[in-house]
Design an enzyme around this catalytic site. Structure first.
Site, PDB file in Angstrom:
ATOM      1  N   ARG A 238       0.850  -1.182   0.000  1.00 40.20           N
ATOM      2  CA  ARG A 238       0.000   0.000   0.000  1.00 40.20           C
ATOM      3  C   ARG A 238       0.892   1.240   0.000  1.00 40.20           C
ATOM      4  NH1 ARG A 238      -3.101  -3.357  -1.008  1.00 40.20           N
ATOM      5  NH2 ARG A 238      -5.237  -3.710  -0.241  1.00 40.20           N
ATOM      6  N   GLU A 267      -6.115   6.122  -6.078  1.00 38.74           N
ATOM      7  CA  GLU A 267      -6.283   5.239  -7.231  1.00 38.74           C
ATOM      8  C   GLU A 267      -7.720   5.294  -7.723  1.00 38.74           C
ATOM      9  OE1 GLU A 267      -5.011   1.350  -6.050  1.00 38.74           O
ATOM     10  OE2 GLU A 267      -2.937   1.954  -5.744  1.00 38.74           O
ATOM     11  N   HIS A 287      -1.532  -1.015 -10.004  1.00 41.47           N
ATOM     12  CA  HIS A 287      -2.132  -1.883  -8.978  1.00 41.47           C
ATOM     13  C   HIS A 287      -2.689  -3.163  -9.593  1.00 41.47           C
ATOM     14  CE1 HIS A 287      -4.016  -1.784  -4.694  1.00 41.47           C
ATOM     15  NE2 HIS A 287      -3.493  -2.965  -4.993  1.00 41.47           N
TER      16      HIS A 287
END
Length: 327
Positions: A238, A267, A287
């Site tokens: 993260r 995001e 991601h």
């Protein structure tokens, strides 16, 4: 009986192509393939939804949205849930069901971590771009064998990544909470003499810590300043683990010399001027650590089972059992 199910953020319309999707046969399923941040639009889309399926943390579910969804009775997802206001859900009689898969590492994320390690060390994106531009070779990479791999956090994914480092002939060094350090030591891994030594000695440093209140910003600018100018910081966990703006400034100063990241503070990233995307010493992916067909089929088998169990009157993996009294 069947319930009305909404699935958010399935950007490539992937779920209906997975074998586990057959679990939802007989339910009324709507799949949204775009990403919406406007709360009023989300409330409109979900106004007649009984069960909401989330894809990890792509859409936050906050009190202000929950209060606008009187029909919603279930949120089904997998893994941790910092993006969901559990208190608001409980107060509104909305069950949150999530299998935390305590004993199942995300091999997809571990593999992506190692792909980023190799891509950054061997300058693969740069070499590929050079070749496509007709320039042949663009630079000289670095060998992993014999280098020090630091693994910060020895949970399910961290342990798998440590194993990859060992297979590549690296000196693997671990730092984690005491219980995890003891487990790593028992597995034969070297334990850093201290947290600062992990940053100072690692040639590759990979973060594998769960983001909770206590770990937010745990990696500071001072930590990064200890790293070698030839080292690579890898983050597939993260972005919030790193102090805000610290990584960009550290990379500009040259310690660490490179970063390979799969995660960002906000995001999805739409801003092509994002600093991390414009630094020459960054390898970045959007991601995709857990985004494989195999991983999704594994995860959504659990998520869809939770929907079926709820519809049949025996919900499983309930995070907020107090909500049961209000259903």
């Amino acid at each position: 009986m069947g319930v009305k199910v909404a699935i958010l953020d399935d950007w490539f319309d992937t779920l209906r192509r997975l074998p586990c999707f057959a679990t939802l046969a007989g339910h009324d399923v709507t799949i949204w393939t775009d990403h919406v941040e406007d709360e009023a639009e989300l409330a409109r889309r979900l106004s007649d939804t009984d069960a909401l399926v989330l894809i990890r943390e792509r859409t936050p579910i906050r009190k202000s949205l929950v209060d606008r969804l009187p029909r919603l009775r279930l949120i089904s997802q997998r893994s941790v849930y910092p993006h969901i206001d559990i208190e608001a859900c409980t107060r509104n009689g909305i069950l949150v069901c999530s299998n935390l898969h305590a004993d199942t590492p995300s091999y997809a994320t571990a593999e992506l971590t190692w792909a980023l390690v190799l891509a950054a060390a061997r300058q693969i994106p740069e070499s590929s771009a050079s070749l496509r531009a007709g320039k042949w070779q663009s630079g000289v990479g670095r060998t992993l064998r014999g280098k020090t791999l630091g693994v910060y956090g020895f949970g399910r994914i961290g342990e798998v990544v440590a194993g990859y480092g060992k297979a590549f002939g690296m000196d693997v060094m671990i730092w984690a909470r005491e219980a995890s350090r003891n487990r790593a030591s028992a597995a034969g891994y070297r334990i850093a003499t201290g947290r600062s030594d992990l940053f100072a000695e690692s040639d590759i440093l990979s973060l594998h810590i769960r983001l909770v209140t206590a770990t937010r910003g745990i990696v500071t600018a001072a930590d990064l300043a200890l790293m070698k100018p030839t080292s690579i910081l890898v983050n597939t966990s993260r972005a919030g683990l790193i102090e805000p703006d610290a990584l960009v400034e550290a990379l500009r100063r040259g310690r660490p010399g490179w970063a390979a990241v799969d995660v960002f503070e906000v995001e999805p990233v739409r801003d092509v001027h994002d600093p991390l995307l414009n630094l020459p010493n960054v390898t970045a992916t959007p991601h995709i650590g857990y985004v494989t067909y195999e991983e999704w089929n594994l995860q959504f088998a659990d998520i869809f089972d939770q929907v079926v169990a709820f519809d049949e009157g025996h919900p499983i993996n309930v995070i907020n059992p107090d909500a049961l009294a209000k259903i």
